[in-house]
Design a protein around this motif. Structure first.
Motif, PDB file in Angstrom:
ATOM      1  N   ASN A  20       0.822  -1.202   0.000  1.00 50.81           N
ATOM      2  CA  ASN A  20       0.000   0.000   0.000  1.00 50.81           C
ATOM      3  C   ASN A  20       0.860   1.258   0.000  1.00 50.81           C
ATOM      4  OD1 ASN A  20      -2.680   0.902  -0.091  1.00 50.81           O
ATOM      5  ND2 ASN A  20      -2.700   1.369   2.087  1.00 50.81           N
ATOM      6  N   ASN A  21       1.966   1.221   0.733  1.00 52.60           N
ATOM      7  CA  ASN A  21       2.877   2.366   0.779  1.00 52.60           C
ATOM      8  C   ASN A  21       3.616   2.557  -0.538  1.00 52.60           C
ATOM      9  OD1 ASN A  21       2.248   2.935   3.467  1.00 52.60           O
ATOM     10  ND2 ASN A  21       3.893   1.655   4.269  1.00 52.60           N
ATOM     11  N   SER A  22       3.863   1.450  -1.239  1.00 56.39           N
ATOM     12  CA  SER A  22       4.627   1.513  -2.486  1.00 56.39           C
ATOM     13  C   SER A  22       3.753   1.690  -3.718  1.00 56.39           C
ATOM     14  CB  SER A  22       5.458   0.233  -2.660  1.00 56.39           C
ATOM     15  OG  SER A  22       6.298   0.021  -1.549  1.00 56.39           O
ATOM     16  N   ILE A  28      -4.637  -3.417  -5.359  1.00 59.80           N
ATOM     17  CA  ILE A  28      -3.698  -4.367  -4.767  1.00 59.80           C
ATOM     18  C   ILE A  28      -4.381  -5.722  -4.685  1.00 59.80           C
ATOM     19  CG2 ILE A  28      -2.473  -5.008  -2.635  1.00 59.80           C
ATOM     20  CD1 ILE A  28      -2.110  -2.010  -2.109  1.00 59.80           C
ATOM     21  N   PHE A  29      -3.648  -6.778  -5.018  1.00 61.44           N
ATOM     22  CA  PHE A  29      -4.199  -8.127  -4.890  1.00 61.44           C
ATOM     23  C   PHE A  29      -3.062  -9.126  -4.805  1.00 61.44           C
ATOM     24  CE2 PHE A  29      -6.215 -12.044  -6.709  1.00 61.44           C
ATOM     25  CZ  PHE A  29      -7.084 -12.257  -5.651  1.00 61.44           C
ATOM     26  N   PHE A  30      -3.103  -9.982  -3.792  1.00 66.26           N
ATOM     27  CA  PHE A  30      -2.062 -10.995  -3.628  1.00 66.26           C
ATOM     28  C   PHE A  30      -2.588 -12.128  -2.761  1.00 66.26           C
ATOM     29  CE2 PHE A  30      -1.712  -8.271   0.032  1.00 66.26           C
ATOM     30  CZ  PHE A  30      -1.298  -9.085   1.075  1.00 66.26           C
ATOM     31  N   SER A  31      -1.842 -13.220  -2.743  1.00 64.38           N
ATOM     32  CA  SER A  31      -2.210 -14.383  -1.937  1.00 64.38           C
ATOM     33  C   SER A  31      -1.189 -14.576  -0.825  1.00 64.38           C
ATOM     34  CB  SER A  31      -2.286 -15.652  -2.796  1.00 64.38           C
ATOM     35  OG  SER A  31      -2.448 -16.788  -1.969  1.00 64.38           O
ATOM     36  N   PRO A  32      -1.509 -14.203   0.407  1.00 67.92           N
ATOM     37  CA  PRO A  32      -0.564 -14.408   1.508  1.00 67.92           C
ATOM     38  C   PRO A  32      -0.278 -15.880   1.767  1.00 67.92           C
ATOM     39  CG  PRO A  32      -2.713 -13.730   2.358  1.00 67.92           C
ATOM     40  CD  PRO A  32      -2.753 -13.548   0.863  1.00 67.92           C
ATOM     41  N   LEU A  33      -1.272 -16.737   1.562  1.00 68.83           N
ATOM     42  CA  LEU A  33      -1.064 -18.167   1.797  1.00 68.83           C
ATOM     43  C   LEU A  33      -0.106 -18.754   0.770  1.00 68.83           C
ATOM     44  CD1 LEU A  33      -1.716 -20.682   3.413  1.00 68.83           C
ATOM     45  CD2 LEU A  33      -3.715 -21.049   1.954  1.00 68.83           C
ATOM     46  N   SER A  34      -0.263 -18.351  -0.493  1.00 69.86           N
ATOM     47  CA  SER A  34       0.636 -18.817  -1.535  1.00 69.86           C
ATOM     48  C   SER A  34       2.067 -18.373  -1.259  1.00 69.86           C
ATOM     49  CB  SER A  34       0.180 -18.273  -2.902  1.00 69.86           C
ATOM     50  OG  SER A  34       1.093 -18.621  -3.920  1.00 69.86           O
TER      51      SER A  34
END
Length: 305
Positions: A20-22, A28-34
């Protein structure tokens, strides 16, 4: 899975805040589990300070502290192996062949509506509409609605944090941490009721190079030719991590949702009208969560459709 679930949420929010800062103003979308699963494989071969940094960034150090003494005092490779094994079991549960994770958001497309996604700027987007019984909470500070949309068979759900009134998404993000996330999304604070849901139709396809992000979180040695210790992976010297690439894809449409990933608060349930209205016509945060384990599979921010 409790400690692993906590690590997942902590890592998810750490990564989100860095992204978010960058990427100010961007989706924004990503998979923390992956990401956790991929990095845990590298952790299996990391030793010394490299392993210590990884455990801290991934919040696996809390899991190690909660282990029985015989496991807590075991070598780093055994600790990493135990955690990686738990993640593997979880992946098997989530990726069952007979699972159907299509999220039915709407049966029909009801034209378009104006969405004010930027300061002083509105755009026309396709909105989907569905009325049904969903869990809903009203958060008083910061003022927002929290909606839980179940997937088929209630194995997964999508949680949406939608600012209301004069509250903007930045105010929500500033107060977002592990403690507030659990409180805002707790089923104990949500009332099951009839809700008229209006949600934009959108697609997100994002690719990140995460070297700088992981270094900012404290995982520095692994990317350094002279400091990386991956001796548990290979006896060769000079082995280090050159790049971490993460791709995620999300399609939210009237046919459903498809997602894929590679790699003193005050809460009250308001007495609302018989049918509540959830109009997602401004930036919001969303999380796709595995119900049984409470693991966050995907995390995102829709700043502009």
């Amino acid at each position: 899975m409790g400690s692993l679930s906590t690590a997942n949420v902590e890592f998810c929010l750490d990564v989100f805040k860095e992204m978010n800062n960058s990427n100010v103003g961007d989706n924004i979308f990503f998979s923390p589990l992956s990401l956790l699963y991929a990095l845990s494989m590298i952790l299996l071969g990391a030793r010394g300070n490299s392993a210590d940094q990884m455990q801290k960034v991934l919040h696996f150090n809390h899991i190690v502290e909660s282990l029985k003494p015989e496991f807590k005092n075991s070598p780093q490779c055994s600790q990493a192996g135990r955690i990686h094994s738990e993640l593997g079991v979880l992946f098997s549960q989530i990726n069952q062949p007979d699972s159907n994770y299509t999220l039915s958001i709407a049966n029909k497309l009801y034209g378009t509506e104006t969405m004010a996604f930027h300061e002083g700027k509105s755009v026309i987007v396709e909105m989907m509409h569905q009325t049904g019984t969903f869990k809903l909470a009203f958060i008083k500070e910061p003022k927002m609605l929290v909606l839980e949309l179940p997937y088929v068979n209630n194995k997964l759900n999508m949680i949406i944090l939608l600012p209301k009134g004069t509250t903007n998404l930045e105010q929500v993000e500033k107060q977002l941490n592990v403690r507030t996330f659990h409180r805002w999304t707790s089923s104990a604070n949500m009332l099951e009721r009839e809700v008229e849901v209006h949600l934009p139709r959108f697609k997100l396809e994002v690719k990140y190079e995460l070297n700088s992000l992981l270094k900012s979180l404290g995982m520095t040695d692994l990317f350094n030719y002279g400091k990386a210790d991956l001796s548990g992976m290979s006896p060769a010297t000079g082995l280090y991590l050159s790049k971490v690439i993460h791709k995620s894809y999300l399609d939210v449409s009237e046919e459903g949702t498809e997602a894929a990933g590679a790699t003193g608060d005050s809460i009250s349930v308001k007495r609302l009208p018989i049918r509540a209205r959830f109009m997602a016509n401004r930036p919001f945060l969303f999380f796709i969560r595995h119900v049984h384990s409470n693991m966050i599979l995907f995390c995102g921010k829709l700043a502009s459709p």
